[in-house]
Design an enzyme around this catalytic site. Structure first.
Site, PDB file in Angstrom:
ATOM      1  CG  HIS A   1      -1.772  -1.063   1.488  1.00 53.70           C
ATOM      2  ND1 HIS A   1      -1.443  -2.172   2.216  1.00 53.70           N
ATOM      3  CD2 HIS A   1      -3.039  -1.250   1.065  1.00 53.70           C
ATOM      4  CE1 HIS A   1      -2.474  -3.000   2.232  1.00 53.70           C
ATOM      5  NE2 HIS A   1      -3.449  -2.478   1.528  1.00 53.70           N
TER       6      HIS A   1
ATOM      7  CG  ASP B   1       1.779  -1.324   3.344  1.00 58.01           C
ATOM      8  OD1 ASP B   1       1.046  -1.061   4.320  1.00 58.01           O
ATOM      9  OD2 ASP B   1       1.481  -2.156   2.469  1.00 58.01           O
TER      10      ASP B   1
ATOM     11  CD  GLU C   1      -8.069  -8.698  -1.821  1.00 57.58           C
ATOM     12  OE1 GLU C   1      -7.117  -8.010  -2.225  1.00 57.58           O
ATOM     13  OE2 GLU C   1      -8.056  -9.317  -0.738  1.00 57.58           O
TER      14      GLU C   1
ATOM     15  CD  GLU D   1      -7.406 -12.335   1.574  1.00 60.47           C
ATOM     16  OE1 GLU D   1      -6.959 -11.275   1.101  1.00 60.47           O
ATOM     17  OE2 GLU D   1      -7.569 -12.538   2.794  1.00 60.47           O
TER      18      GLU D   1
ATOM     19  CG  ASP E   1     -10.094 -11.630   6.741  1.00 60.58           C
ATOM     20  OD1 ASP E   1      -9.735 -12.743   6.341  1.00 60.58           O
ATOM     21  OD2 ASP E   1      -9.647 -10.564   6.297  1.00 60.58           O
TER      22      ASP E   1
HETATM   23  C1  GLT Z   1      -6.063  -5.802   3.829  1.00 59.72           C
HETATM   24  C2  GLT Z   1      -7.073  -6.768   3.281  1.00 59.72           C
HETATM   25  C3  GLT Z   1      -6.563  -7.521   2.128  1.00 59.72           C
HETATM   26  C4  GLT Z   1      -6.260  -6.696   0.941  1.00 59.72           C
HETATM   27  C5  GLT Z   1      -5.155  -5.746   1.159  1.00 59.72           C
HETATM   28  C6  GLT Z   1      -5.000  -4.852  -0.031  1.00 59.72           C
HETATM   29  S1  GLT Z   1      -5.236  -4.898   2.636  1.00 59.72           S
HETATM   30  O1  GLT Z   1      -5.099  -6.490   4.568  1.00 59.72           O
HETATM   31  O2  GLT Z   1      -7.471  -7.658   4.320  1.00 59.72           O
HETATM   32  O3  GLT Z   1      -7.360  -8.595   1.772  1.00 59.72           O
HETATM   33  O4  GLT Z   1      -5.814  -7.540  -0.081  1.00 59.72           O
HETATM   34  O5  GLT Z   1      -5.565  -3.600   0.163  1.00 59.72           O
HETATM   35 MN    MN Z   2      -6.180  -9.743   0.150  1.00 60.98          MN
END
Ligand code: GLT
Ligand code: MN
Length: 387
Positions: free
Chosen positions: A54, A57, A181, A217, A255
């Protein structure tokens, strides 16, 4: 096989994963902070190919222009010295209180335009660091109160923002594509575009859909009670799987961002099997956190474990593919049919007639057992190391 990661494995880590200090909603950080330069050098020494980051970061949100330039050039040099690349860049649009009601979908037009400014600046950083992919994870885009926003406006605003930013990338002449995402919830009660399927539908409505893909993810898909392997497959078919965010997750929890392969070994196996047997060439990026119980040594154990588990599963996938009994079961099930081949070859009136005219003995077709109990047991035994 040694399970030693090599650059060709295209393993990547978000800088934020190692920088994670174990803070959670109930407790303070349990580890001291590590600077991003140190993290890169360490990841490079462990065989990692790339990193993602990011804007914040690396660059504090209130840094001066001179400070920003210094940090970016030092980062570039550190990466080059480590023989690594920037797999992806992204914007932190969730941490600062200004984003408490979203960035692109905030009701406040000034917050929305500040978000565009912040993303453009982060895109510039990404371009300077050689990233060809820019991630959008809209964790704060959403609501707790469904009467607080006009959701159709929110979709339009998200689209306007992405269209504007695609044009910005083209205008700058950057070689960069966008990757979206999905996540169903957390931190917002409900996040917009909660699933990868929702994103794929949305991407088709953008001005430059060819510039935009996804990075599903594992944990986010499991939170939505979906099969991540099937999600990856649909994205691969659509040419939209730009990179994957790998981790593990127990069923029906918040999560958890666990080390890849530490949960749901069979699900992890199915994903690795899919990516490897279809020659996926994008980054295998880990987006997970070391347990809160760990010190720095535990952070590097986490990093090594993510990659090692992937490589072990990759070996198991090859073993499964080469297994004579697996092949036999598949061959017995893969009935060839000229009529079907004619369907796959495209429509014609004559083909439709031929298929309609065929006499199908569905009783006979349904009779044979398919051997999937055996197939699954073989997979189990390969994974448990006894075959
Ligand atoms: C954050 C989130 C992730 C994303 C990242 C990208 S930041 O940690 O939980 O799934 O991929 O912004
Ligand atoms: Mn992610």
């Amino acid at each position: 096989m040694s399970y030693e990661p090599r650059r060709e494995d295209k393993f990547s880590f978000g800088v934020w994963t190692c920088a994670n200090r174990g803070r959670d909603p109930f407790g303070e950080a349990t580890r001291p902070s590590m600077d991003p330069f140190y993290i890169i050098r360490k990841l490079g020494s462990l065989g990692v190919w790339g990193i993602s980051l990011h804007d914040n970061d690396l660059i504090p949100i209130d840094a001066s222009a001179a400070e920003r330039d210094r940090l970016v050039s030092e980062f570039r040099k550190t990466l080059a010295d480590a023989g690594m690349v920037t797999a992806a860049a992204t914007t932190n649009m969730f941490y600062d209180p200004v984003f408490k009601d979203g960035g692109f979908t905030s009701n406040d037009g000034r917050v929305r335009s500040y978000s565009i400014q912040k993303v453009m600046n982060a895109i510039d950083v990404g371009a300077e660091l050689g990233a060809d992919t820019f991630i959008f994870w809209g964790g704060r885009e959403g609501t707790e109160v469904d009467f607080s926003k006009d959701h159709i406006d929110s979709v339009k605003r998200y689209r306007d923002a992405l269209n504007f930013l695609c044009n910005y990338v083209k205008d700058q002449g950057y070689n960069m594509r966008f990757s979206l995402e999905a996540k169903p919830n957390e931190p917002r009660g409900d996040i917009y575009f909660p699933t990868t399927g929702a994103l794929l539908g949305f991407i088709a409505t953008l001005e430059y859909p060819e510039m935009v893909g996804v990075n599903p993810e594992v944990a986010h898909e499991l939170m939505a009670n979906l099969n991540c392997c099937h999600v990856y497959a649909q994205c691969m078919d659509a040419g939209k799987l730009f990179l994957v965010h790998l981790n593990s997750q127990k069923y029906a929890r918040y999560d958890q961002d666990l080390r890849f392969g530490s949960e749901d070994i069979q699900g992890s196996f199915a994903m690795v099997h899919l990516l490897e047997t279809h020659g996926f060439d994008g980054a295998r990026e880990y987006d997970a956190h070391p347990y809160r119980t760990e010190d720095e040594a535990g952070v590097w154990e986490f990093v090594k474990g993510c990659m090692r588990n992937y490589l072990i599963l990759k070996e198991k996938a090859a073993q499964f593919e080469a297994d004579a009994e697996v092949r036999q079961i598949r061959e017995a099930n893969n009935g060839a049919c000229a009529l079907w081949d004619s369907v796959a070859g495209g429509y014609s009136g004559d083909k439709a007639k031929a298929i309609k005219a065929e006499d199908y003995d569905i009783g006979a077709m349904a009779q044979r057992g398919l051997g999937y109990e055996r197939l699954d047991q073989i997979a189990c035994e390969i994974l448990m190391g006894v075959r």
